[in-house]
Design an enzyme around this catalytic site. Structure first.
Site, PDB file in Angstrom:
ATOM      1  CD  GLU A   1       7.484   2.655   0.744  1.00 26.33           C
ATOM      2  OE1 GLU A   1       7.696   2.547  -0.453  1.00 26.33           O
ATOM      3  OE2 GLU A   1       8.290   3.137   1.555  1.00 26.33           O
TER       4      GLU A   1
ATOM      5  CG  ASP B   1      -0.278   0.043   2.543  1.00 27.58           C
ATOM      6  OD1 ASP B   1       0.952   0.249   2.600  1.00 27.58           O
ATOM      7  OD2 ASP B   1      -0.969  -0.092   3.570  1.00 27.58           O
TER       8      ASP B   1
ATOM      9  CD  GLU C   1       7.675   9.503   7.418  1.00 33.61           C
ATOM     10  OE1 GLU C   1       8.297   8.962   8.363  1.00 33.61           O
ATOM     11  OE2 GLU C   1       7.677   9.042   6.271  1.00 33.61           O
TER      12      GLU C   1
HETATM   13  C1  BGC Z   1       6.096   6.121   3.567  1.00 31.45           C
HETATM   14  C2  BGC Z   1       5.825   6.267   2.080  1.00 31.45           C
HETATM   15  C3  BGC Z   1       6.700   7.345   1.493  1.00 31.45           C
HETATM   16  C4  BGC Z   1       8.173   7.156   1.854  1.00 31.45           C
HETATM   17  C5  BGC Z   1       9.023   8.344   1.463  1.00 31.45           C
HETATM   18  C6  BGC Z   1       7.584   5.863   3.769  1.00 31.45           C
HETATM   19  O1  BGC Z   1       7.818   5.733   5.115  1.00 31.45           O
HETATM   20  O2  BGC Z   1       5.365   5.050   4.110  1.00 31.45           O
HETATM   21  O3  BGC Z   1       4.489   6.608   1.904  1.00 31.45           O
HETATM   22  O4  BGC Z   1       6.543   7.372   0.098  1.00 31.45           O
HETATM   23  O5  BGC Z   1       8.293   6.982   3.237  1.00 31.45           O
HETATM   24  O6  BGC Z   1       8.535   9.529   2.024  1.00 31.45           O
END
Ligand code: BGC
Length: 353
Positions: free
Chosen positions: A162, A159, A312
């Protein structure tokens, strides 16, 4: 807080490689790659703030990256047609080095389809917002991605976080639907039938007790279900099933102003994500709930560090605090600045205007 808008634009510009790729996060070694998922939202945000040249360079980079892999796409299309099993080495990667090479240093779950749908959606938005004709490279790459998604969308895949490779994810299907619609709007009319099929599939298989669920067969929600409406428009803003989904997201994932990913998330303990809080704010703003949207914006602004960096996620309310330290020890401090967080903040600012 105008500064955070400027800081966001600057972080994005400063972290766009000469190739056009946007790095996911400059200070987090594991994210020294470019993901189509993150990059497409970043490009869209740049279009909204008038940085069309930056967005255009990203799209040109994606198109080149895809066109270098046409042989792989041809092979996987043949395998699907012959009913053969699709192996990890058969599929397009989900993240690339800034030079457009496959990231091969670490093991990574690559079979993720949402980012390709998101890219098609963002490419069409670039065409509208920049008011320019797309290059032949971009159009050719878009068509190849359309064929790739047409062949693979019914298959389970990782998903947008990931994870959960064994499932068929509602948000992933929504992004694919948005991608097919974008292709139709770019003149590739044959994809209308694919869009219709994906939409019908979502409405039949991804609803439980009147609300949308995280994946087929699930009873729970994920904040990424916001994508069903914004931006992919599988259903309208006022859809009853979507309204019930939002209620569930608010009840189970909105924690002291920030939005968690899903109820059992353990990544860095499962805190509140900036980009998801902005995504919920985007929904509120488009629904006329301006005060609620402004509250999301304020919450995000409070999370910025003195340099105007947005992380994030924020470990304020953790789903499972036991998982915070192990991740910290494994991968270091939470990724910041995350360009995708800045992009979603810019989108929220734009819709609140
Ligand atoms: C997230 C992804 C994202 C990636 C880079 C991962 O931890 O689950 O959604 O694309 O980080 O930001």
């Amino acid at each position: 807080m105008n500064n955070l808008k400027q800081a966001s634009i600057q972080y994005i510009l400063n972290n766009q490689a000469p190739s056009g790729a946007y790095i996911a996060c400059p200070n987090f070694p594991t994210y020294h790659y470019s993901w189509f998922r993150d990059g497409s939202f970043i490009a869209y945000a740049m279009n909204l703030v008038g940085e069309h040249e930056s967005a255009g360079r990203f799209h040109a980079w994606v198109a080149d990256t895809i066109l270098k892999r046409v042989d792989l796409i041809r092979t996987v299309l043949e395998k699907v047609e012959d009913g053969l099993e699709i192996l990890p080495q058969d599929v397009l990667h989900t993240r690339y080095t800034l030079e457009g090479e496959d990231g091969v240093k670490e093991e990574w779950p690559n079979f993720q389809l949402d980012g390709f749908g998101t890219w098609l959606w963002a490419l069409h938005q670039h065409h509208i917002l920049a008011g320019e004709e797309l290059s032949q490279n971009c159009l050719d790459a878009a068509d190849w991605i359309g064929l790739y998604l047409r062949a693979l969308w019914p298959q389970p895949c990782y998903d947008s976080w990931e994870e959960f490779p064994q499932d068929v994810h509602t948000h992933t299907l929504a992004a694919i639907y948005g991608g097919f619609k974008a292709l139709v709007n770019l003149g590739f009319e044959s994809y209308q039938i694919d869009a219709d099929q994906v939409q019908a599939y979502i409405l039949e298989h991804c609803v439980y007790d009147g609300y949308f669920v995280k994946y087929v067969g699930s009873f729970t929600v994920d904040a990424n279900l916001l994508g069903l409406v914004l931006p992919y428009q599988v259903v309208p803003l006022n859809d009853d099933r979507f309204k019930k989904t939002i209620e569930r997201i608010e009840t189970s994932l909105l924690k002291e102003g920030g939005v968690q990913r899903y109820p059992t998330d353990t990544y860095y303990g499962g805190g509140e994500w900036v980009l998801l809080t902005a995504w919920l704010g985007w929904f509120y703003a488009e629904s006329g709930l301006v005060e609620k949207a402004a509250t999301c914006r304020q919450w995000i602004e409070t999370q910025a560090n003195p340099d105007g960096e947005l992380p994030e996620q924020v470990p304020l309310v953790l789903n499972d605090p036991n998982y915070y330290l192990p991740w910290l020890r494994q991968w270091g401090e939470i990724a910041s600045p995350l360009l995708w967080s800045h992009a979603k903040y810019l989108i929220l600012r734009h819709v609140l205007k």
